[in-house]
Design a protein around this motif. Structure first.
Motif, PDB file in Angstrom:
ATOM      1  N   GLU A 256     -45.860 -13.340  40.852  1.00 50.17           N
ATOM      2  CA  GLU A 256     -45.730 -11.902  40.679  1.00 50.17           C
ATOM      3  C   GLU A 256     -47.054 -11.206  40.985  1.00 50.17           C
ATOM      4  O   GLU A 256     -48.074 -11.465  40.347  1.00 50.17           O
ATOM      5  N   ILE A 257     -47.033 -10.317  41.967  1.00 47.71           N
ATOM      6  CA  ILE A 257     -48.238  -9.628  42.418  1.00 47.71           C
ATOM      7  C   ILE A 257     -48.545  -8.448  41.510  1.00 47.71           C
ATOM      8  O   ILE A 257     -47.658  -7.618  41.259  1.00 47.71           O
ATOM      9  N   PRO A 258     -49.749  -8.356  40.963  1.00 42.33           N
ATOM     10  CA  PRO A 258     -50.092  -7.193  40.124  1.00 42.33           C
ATOM     11  C   PRO A 258     -49.893  -5.873  40.879  1.00 42.33           C
ATOM     12  O   PRO A 258     -50.172  -5.789  42.104  1.00 42.33           O
ATOM     13  N   ASN A 259     -49.423  -4.867  40.183  1.00 43.71           N
ATOM     14  CA  ASN A 259     -49.140  -3.561  40.806  1.00 43.71           C
ATOM     15  C   ASN A 259     -50.359  -2.993  41.512  1.00 43.71           C
ATOM     16  O   ASN A 259     -50.248  -2.347  42.558  1.00 43.71           O
ATOM     17  N   GLU A 260     -51.546  -3.216  40.934  1.00 43.77           N
ATOM     18  CA  GLU A 260     -52.759  -2.633  41.532  1.00 43.77           C
ATOM     19  C   GLU A 260     -53.127  -3.252  42.870  1.00 43.77           C
ATOM     20  O   GLU A 260     -53.937  -2.702  43.615  1.00 43.77           O
ATOM     21  N   LYS A 262     -50.715  -3.902  45.126  1.00 43.67           N
ATOM     22  CA  LYS A 262     -49.673  -3.528  46.079  1.00 43.67           C
ATOM     23  C   LYS A 262     -49.948  -2.156  46.689  1.00 43.67           C
ATOM     24  O   LYS A 262     -50.587  -1.309  46.098  1.00 43.67           O
TER      25      LYS A 262
END
Length: 262
Positions: A256-260, A262
């Motif tokens: 899961e890629i951190p929102n910051e 993306k």
């Protein structure tokens, strides 16, 4: 266990699931073993189309004979049962001929055994797609959630698992209640993936009765130090297999890629 009520519950569960999923029926790989015999019988009892698929790959004749006996019995009892035989031996041999040749070892033999199971899974999904059927799994609770004794994306690649909450001993009770052929009830459990006479117990090092006991003991919070002798040995076997096969039992890890980022 109330075999009649459990049977009715599974049959109704299968039927409801298929109807809600808007599919027409089921496809089951029939091997001549107790688990696939029970699963195909339960599917047949739904009244929905049930396709029994034989997929021999260098299979022992005794396994083939048991599978044929079971399918014949099912077809005599249920008009919704059909069968197809797909001999995958040449497909398996073609695969072996096109992959890089390596020195025979235990790892090679295991990889080829798992390849057999995955070829069968592909075949089952071919027919499922062709007929708008669901692939019914044949794994029991000890195999699926205890020791992980199945092939990932092989016999573990299914749409639904009707007997995965039944211990092996309970599978035998339901099979007896449903009059599965005696030849299957009495046969030594085997996955038939190695082309020889080895049984499940030969591979695992413990019987299903012993594994059920170990599974129950672990659920009760027992540890290996609580036992001695054969019980300690069995518990050690169970613990090891349960640990190393967790990758089969838990959801696929997702990075899961951190929102910051993306």
């Amino acid at each position: 266990m109330n075999t009649e009520k459990v049977t009715d519950y599974i049959v109704n569960w299968l039927k409801d699931y298929a109807l809600n999923a808007k599919v027409k029926g089921f496809v089951v790989g029939v091997s001549g073993g107790i688990d696939s015999a029970l699963t195909s019988t339960l599917c047949a009892k739904t009244g929905l189309p049930t396709l029994c698929v034989e997929m021999p790959i260098h299979q022992a004749q005794s396994q083939v004979t048991r599978a044929e006996e079971h399918i014949k019995q099912l077809k005599e009892k249920f008009s919704n049962v059909t069968e197809v035989r797909v001999d995958l031996t040449s497909t398996f041999e073609d695969f072996k001929n096109v992959v890089p040749d390596v020195k025979t070892s235990d790892k090679v033999n295991l990889s080829l055994a798992n390849t057999r199971a995955r070829l069968r899974m592909t075949t089952l999904y071919y027919f499922a797609g062709l007929h708008s059927y669901l692939v019914a799994g044949t794994g029991n609770k000890v195999e699926d959630f205890g020791v992980g004794f199945y092939t990932k994306y092989g016999d573990g690649g299914v749409d639904l698992s009707p007997i995965a909450d039944l211990m092996k001993s309970e599978v035998y009770k339901l099979a007896a209640y449903l009059n599965v052929p005696n030849s299957i009830q009495k046969a030594q459990p085997t996955d038939g993936l190695f082309g020889d006479s080895r049984t499940d117990e030969d591979q695992i090092g413990a019987s299903y009765d012993e594994l059920e006991w170990a599974m129950e003991m672990q659920d009760q919070g027992k540890t290996i130090n609580d036992f001695s002798g054969r019980k300690q040995e069995v518990f050690k076997i169970y613990e090891r297999l349960n640990r190393i096969n967790q990758h089969k039992m838990i959801p696929i890890p997702v990075c899961e890629i951190p929102n910051e980022l993306k």
